[in-house]
Design a protein around this motif. Structure first.
Motif, PDB file in Angstrom:
ATOM      1  N   VAL A 293      48.375  52.631  45.501  1.00 44.09           N
ATOM      2  CA  VAL A 293      47.593  51.479  45.038  1.00 44.09           C
ATOM      3  C   VAL A 293      48.252  50.174  45.475  1.00 44.09           C
ATOM      4  O   VAL A 293      47.571  49.239  45.933  1.00 44.09           O
ATOM      5  CB  VAL A 293      47.417  51.525  43.513  1.00 44.09           C
ATOM      6  CG1 VAL A 293      46.776  50.236  42.998  1.00 44.09           C
ATOM      7  CG2 VAL A 293      46.561  52.725  43.121  1.00 44.09           C
ATOM      8  N   LEU A 294      49.571  50.089  45.346  1.00 40.87           N
ATOM      9  CA  LEU A 294      50.272  48.880  45.789  1.00 40.87           C
ATOM     10  C   LEU A 294      50.102  48.671  47.291  1.00 40.87           C
ATOM     11  O   LEU A 294      50.009  47.532  47.764  1.00 40.87           O
ATOM     12  CB  LEU A 294      51.756  48.958  45.427  1.00 40.87           C
ATOM     13  CG  LEU A 294      52.081  48.860  43.935  1.00 40.87           C
ATOM     14  CD1 LEU A 294      53.577  49.038  43.703  1.00 40.87           C
ATOM     15  CD2 LEU A 294      51.618  47.519  43.366  1.00 40.87           C
ATOM     16  N   ALA A 295      50.058  49.758  48.047  1.00 40.24           N
ATOM     17  CA  ALA A 295      49.827  49.657  49.493  1.00 40.24           C
ATOM     18  C   ALA A 295      48.445  49.064  49.772  1.00 40.24           C
ATOM     19  O   ALA A 295      48.274  48.278  50.723  1.00 40.24           O
ATOM     20  CB  ALA A 295      49.965  51.023  50.150  1.00 40.24           C
ATOM     21  N   CYS A 296      47.454  49.441  48.958  1.00 38.47           N
ATOM     22  CA  CYS A 296      46.120  48.846  49.098  1.00 38.47           C
ATOM     23  C   CYS A 296      46.168  47.343  48.846  1.00 38.47           C
ATOM     24  O   CYS A 296      45.558  46.552  49.588  1.00 38.47           O
ATOM     25  CB  CYS A 296      45.136  49.506  48.128  1.00 38.47           C
ATOM     26  SG  CYS A 296      44.668  51.195  48.552  1.00 38.47           S
ATOM     27  N   TYR A 297      46.904  46.952  47.807  1.00 42.60           N
ATOM     28  CA  TYR A 297      47.038  45.520  47.508  1.00 42.60           C
ATOM     29  C   TYR A 297      47.715  44.788  48.670  1.00 42.60           C
ATOM     30  O   TYR A 297      47.285  43.704  49.060  1.00 42.60           O
ATOM     31  CB  TYR A 297      47.839  45.315  46.225  1.00 42.60           C
ATOM     32  CG  TYR A 297      47.071  45.536  44.956  1.00 42.60           C
ATOM     33  CD1 TYR A 297      45.867  44.871  44.719  1.00 42.60           C
ATOM     34  CD2 TYR A 297      47.547  46.389  43.969  1.00 42.60           C
ATOM     35  CE1 TYR A 297      45.152  45.069  43.548  1.00 42.60           C
ATOM     36  CE2 TYR A 297      46.840  46.587  42.783  1.00 42.60           C
ATOM     37  CZ  TYR A 297      45.640  45.928  42.584  1.00 42.60           C
ATOM     38  OH  TYR A 297      44.947  46.117  41.411  1.00 42.60           O
ATOM     39  N   VAL A 298      48.758  45.362  49.200  1.00 37.72           N
ATOM     40  CA  VAL A 298      49.458  44.737  50.335  1.00 37.72           C
ATOM     41  C   VAL A 298      48.517  44.612  51.525  1.00 37.72           C
ATOM     42  O   VAL A 298      48.475  43.575  52.211  1.00 37.72           O
ATOM     43  CB  VAL A 298      50.717  45.544  50.717  1.00 37.72           C
ATOM     44  CG1 VAL A 298      51.313  45.017  52.024  1.00 37.72           C
ATOM     45  CG2 VAL A 298      51.755  45.475  49.602  1.00 37.72           C
ATOM     46  N   GLY A 299      47.730  45.658  51.787  1.00 37.64           N
ATOM     47  CA  GLY A 299      46.764  45.612  52.882  1.00 37.64           C
ATOM     48  C   GLY A 299      45.741  44.502  52.687  1.00 37.64           C
ATOM     49  O   GLY A 299      45.412  43.765  53.632  1.00 37.64           O
ATOM     50  N   ILE A 300      45.252  44.357  51.461  1.00 37.81           N
ATOM     51  CA  ILE A 300      44.286  43.300  51.148  1.00 37.81           C
ATOM     52  C   ILE A 300      44.901  41.925  51.429  1.00 37.81           C
ATOM     53  O   ILE A 300      44.286  41.058  52.065  1.00 37.81           O
ATOM     54  CB  ILE A 300      43.845  43.399  49.673  1.00 37.81           C
ATOM     55  CG1 ILE A 300      42.959  44.635  49.473  1.00 37.81           C
ATOM     56  CG2 ILE A 300      43.104  42.133  49.248  1.00 37.81           C
ATOM     57  CD1 ILE A 300      42.695  44.967  48.019  1.00 37.81           C
ATOM     58  N   ILE A 301      46.120  41.727  50.963  1.00 38.01           N
ATOM     59  CA  ILE A 301      46.788  40.426  51.121  1.00 38.01           C
ATOM     60  C   ILE A 301      47.042  40.115  52.595  1.00 38.01           C
ATOM     61  O   ILE A 301      46.794  38.994  53.056  1.00 38.01           O
ATOM     62  CB  ILE A 301      48.100  40.404  50.311  1.00 38.01           C
ATOM     63  CG1 ILE A 301      47.780  40.447  48.807  1.00 38.01           C
ATOM     64  CG2 ILE A 301      48.939  39.174  50.645  1.00 38.01           C
ATOM     65  CD1 ILE A 301      48.981  40.753  47.931  1.00 38.01           C
ATOM     66  N   LEU A 302      47.511  41.095  53.349  1.00 39.24           N
ATOM     67  CA  LEU A 302      47.812  40.862  54.759  1.00 39.24           C
ATOM     68  C   LEU A 302      46.541  40.567  55.567  1.00 39.24           C
ATOM     69  O   LEU A 302      46.535  39.677  56.429  1.00 39.24           O
ATOM     70  CB  LEU A 302      48.537  42.076  55.348  1.00 39.24           C
ATOM     71  CG  LEU A 302      49.965  42.318  54.839  1.00 39.24           C
ATOM     72  CD1 LEU A 302      50.544  43.583  55.457  1.00 39.24           C
ATOM     73  CD2 LEU A 302      50.865  41.117  55.129  1.00 39.24           C
ATOM     74  N   ILE A 303      45.465  41.308  55.305  1.00 35.58           N
ATOM     75  CA  ILE A 303      44.205  41.056  56.020  1.00 35.58           C
ATOM     76  C   ILE A 303      43.675  39.668  55.671  1.00 35.58           C
ATOM     77  O   ILE A 303      43.199  38.924  56.550  1.00 35.58           O
ATOM     78  CB  ILE A 303      43.171  42.140  55.678  1.00 35.58           C
ATOM     79  CG1 ILE A 303      43.607  43.491  56.252  1.00 35.58           C
ATOM     80  CG2 ILE A 303      41.792  41.760  56.226  1.00 35.58           C
ATOM     81  CD1 ILE A 303      42.723  44.651  55.824  1.00 35.58           C
ATOM     82  N   ALA A 304      43.752  39.297  54.386  1.00 36.55           N
ATOM     83  CA  ALA A 304      43.265  37.979  53.965  1.00 36.55           C
ATOM     84  C   ALA A 304      44.073  36.856  54.608  1.00 36.55           C
ATOM     85  O   ALA A 304      43.518  35.834  55.034  1.00 36.55           O
ATOM     86  CB  ALA A 304      43.317  37.869  52.445  1.00 36.55           C
TER      87      ALA A 304
END
Length: 387
Positions: A293-304
């Protein structure tokens, strides 16, 4: 039509072209986190859709459609709405303080809701959006030198400071903290001088201790002091953190299994559907599930952040970075809170926790980010700032 032709003045884009420009990887990650949240809310309710999971799923579905629709809106409309939105939300925050329409929900400990008769809202949640858009417009209309060091910086400082003080007085420390840190992040991204940043850091170190001791309500001060040593009051202010740590630790590597978390299922863990839902996730799915789940959050932040960096307009760059900042702060503060590394200040884990206002704020924020992606070549006029 080439990608670079999108949103150039005078051109009408087809809907299919705009939809193709949406960053669907970001949408997929947002959906993944929300589905995990729905699954956890189903689990902690004793394998029941009621009272949380079904509401969470329906809200997300409706807001997903709204987000995709708003992502097609040209940034000029966000630009025009920035100052009016900030003004309206500031008036709503003032109404809580100075009119009888403001009220405190039972057991909330803060007078932070507004009863307008036909609806009830929590202005502090939506103020994060208004603040980001207003600051992005201010910086768009001013030069890099003015953003770095100028007497005009008093305006963005006041735009952050006034709502921060009003919301902290409610007292809604979690929202005030997000607003203050988001404002600071935007000023940093916009190019604020390192001398001012250093001076602000020193000022914070000097003022935080007296603020904790004399500016907070007693229950808030107890939360701040207790997180340093929760064992000193295990059945009182330290109870939440202790139970959260037990849930986190008992999950181990792979977790106890879906629906088998003792801390949540036996209701030892307080606010398990909101503030401490990440602890429930860790107990049932362990380190592996939490890391995913934290990896998903990191992915969201990096793409944004990538979207912010590609925007041609300064408004799009600063605004997208600001929206990403408050989302990241949600994740960081809630994560630190459930691990006992920060006081319990009522900050939810975005899209994972139950709650309509916070979900709406996050989804509108990502609608702006996606709009910046779709119209990344759009140019906006300068020099129309209000001050």
């Amino acid at each position: 039509m080439t990608a670079s032709a999108l949103t150039r003045p005078g051109e009408r884009e087809r809907l299919s072209t705009k939809l193709g420009e949406i960053e669907w990887r970001l949408v997929a990650l947002l959906c993944a986190v929300a589905m995990v949240g729905t699954a956890m809310l189903y689990s902690i309710a004793g394998s029941s859709w009621n009272p949380w999971a079904i509401d969470h799923l329906i809200r997300f579905g409706a807001l997903l459609v709204a987000m995709l629709g708003l992502s097609l809106v040209h940034p000029r409309w966000w630009f025009r709405a920035a100052y009016p939105m900030y003004g309206v939300l500031l008036i709503l925050v003032l109404m809580i303080e100075f009119t009888p329409l403001g009220y405190e929900p039972a057991g909330a400990g803060a007078k932070n809701w507004l009863n307008l008769g036909f609806m009830r809202i929590q202005p502090a949640e939506f103020f994060k959006l208004g603040l980001v858009l207003a600051l992005a417009r201010w910086y768009h209309d001013h030069t890099a030198q003015e953003a770095r060091w100028s007497w005009k910086l008093i305006f963005p400082a006041a735009m952050v400071g006034v709502p921060f003080l009003l919301i902290a007085k409610q007292p809604d420390l979690g929202s005030a903290m997000i607003i203050g840190l988001t404002g600071a992040a935007i000023m940093f991204v916009a190019g604020l001088s390192w001398k001012i940043i250093a001076a602000g850091g020193v000022a914070a170190l000097v003022t935080v201790p007296p603020f904790v001791m004399f500016g907070m309500h007693e229950y808030q001060r107890n939360r701040v002091l207790t997180f340093l040593s929760p064992e000193s009051d295990p059945t009182g202010t330290g109870y939440n953190i202790i139970q959260s740590k037990i849930a986190l630790g008992s999950g181990g590597l792979l977790g106890r299994g879906y629906g088998l978390g003792s801390q949540s299922q036996l209701e030892f863990l307080p606010e398990r559907q909101t503030d401490f839902i990440f602890s429930t996730l860790a107990e049932e799915f362990g380190f592996v599930g939490s890391f995913a789940v934290l990896a998903c959050y990191v992915g969201i932040i990096l793409i944004a952040l990538r979207i912010a960096s590609l925007a041609h307009s300064h408004f799009g760059r600063v605004g997208s970075a600001g929206m990403t900042a408050f989302f990241a702060l949600f994740v960081l503060i809630n994560g630190a809170m459930v691990m006992g590394l920060a006081p319990v200040v009522g900050v939810p884990m975005p899209l994972l926790s139950y709650g309509g206002s916070s979900m709406m704020t996050v989804m509108i924020g990502f609608a702006f980010i996606l709009s910046t992606r779709v119209h990344r070549y759009a140019e906006l006029p300068k020099g129309y700032g209000a001050f």
